[in-house]
Scaffold this motif. Sequence first.
Motif: not given
Length: 351
Positions: A60-70, A72-76, A89-90
Motif C-alpha cells: 500500500k505504501t509503495a503504491l501510494n498515489g497510484y491506487h486509481h491507476i491500479v 483502472q487496470r483491474m477494470q480494463q 509495471m505500475v
Amino acid sequence: MAETEATLLRQFPLFLPQNRSKTVYEGFISAQGRDFHLRLLLPKDLQLRNARLLCSWQLKTALNGYHHIVQQRMQQSPDLVSFMMELKMVLEAALKNKKEPYVLPSPPKFYSSLIGEIRTLGWDKLVYVDPCFSTIKLKADVSGREHLITVKLKAKSSLISIYTQFLTALESLKTFWDVMDEIDEKTWVLEPEKPTRSATARRIVLGNNVSINIEVDPRHPTMLPECCFLGADHVVKPLGIRLSRNIHLWDPENSLLQNLKDVLEIDFPARAILEKSDFSMDCGICYAYQLDGAIPDQVCDNSQCGQSFHYICLYEWLRGLLTSRQSFNIIFGECPYCSKPITLKMSGRKA
C-alpha cells in the motif's frame, strides 16, 4: 484457461490459487528486488472488474498515489495474467519514482567521527559528499590510474575500513590492468573501441582480415586466455596449429602479449604503423564497419578474396539466394564478391 494458469505460474510463481474454484489468489509480487504480499478475491464468475485487491501495508505504501491507476487496470485487463503484468509495471514505476525518506543515521557524534575519518584518509581523496552525508565518493590513484568508489553510509559504517578494502581490491587487479594496457598500447584492438576497466575481452588484429579474440581472467591475467581466431580457414587453421604446438612455451612470468607472440610465432601489428587499407574493416554487403554494435566477423575462405561481412548481412544475403541451401545449422551459398562457396554457421544471434 489452462494456458492462462500456466502463464501465470511461469510469470508469478509465488502467486497461487488458494481454493479449487480459484476465486482466491495469494502470494507475492516482486519489483526492484523486493517482494510484496498481496491477496486477490475474485467473484464466482471470475471477472476482474468485480475483484478485490488486498495489499500488505508495504505494498500500500509503495503504491501510494497510484491506487486509481491500479483500479483502472483491474477494470480494463482482459485476464488475471494481464492484470498482474500491469500491476508489476505500475509497481516498478512507483518504486522508481519514490524517494526514500532520509533518516538521520545517528546523533552528531556520527558526523564528527565521519569528518575525522575523512581527515585521516586525506581531503584530497574526497570527490563528492551529499548534504546529508549519506553518500560519499572517494578516489584512489593506483599506478597512475584513477579510480572512484561511491559509498552509501549507514550508522555503523567505517569509512576507513571500506576505503582500505577498496584499495586492496584495486591492488589485486593491478596486474590485470597492466596486461590490458599493454595490449591496448602495442596492438590494434578492434573491439571494444573504448574499453572500460571492467572489459576482459579484446579482439586484436593479426593481419589482413584475420584477428584473435581473447578473454582474460582478471584473477590470473598472465595465464593462457580463452582464444578464438576469426578469419578465413586457410589463415586461421595454421594459427590454431601453432597455438597447440607451442602451448608448452607459455610462461606465466612473462607478459600475456609476449606469450601470445611466442606461441603464435608472430608480431602483432600496431595500429600506428598500419594503414586502414592493410586491414579491410568494412562489411562487403552493407559497406559499414559497425552495425548495431557488431563489426564484421565472417570471412570468405577463398584466399584470393578474404572479404569480411557482418553475420546478419551475410545471413540475409544467403537466405535471399535461390541457390543457397541449409543443412542442420549451416547455410551453404556463394560469396557476394567472388562467387566461390561460402558457409555460415547459425548461432543464437537474432537474424
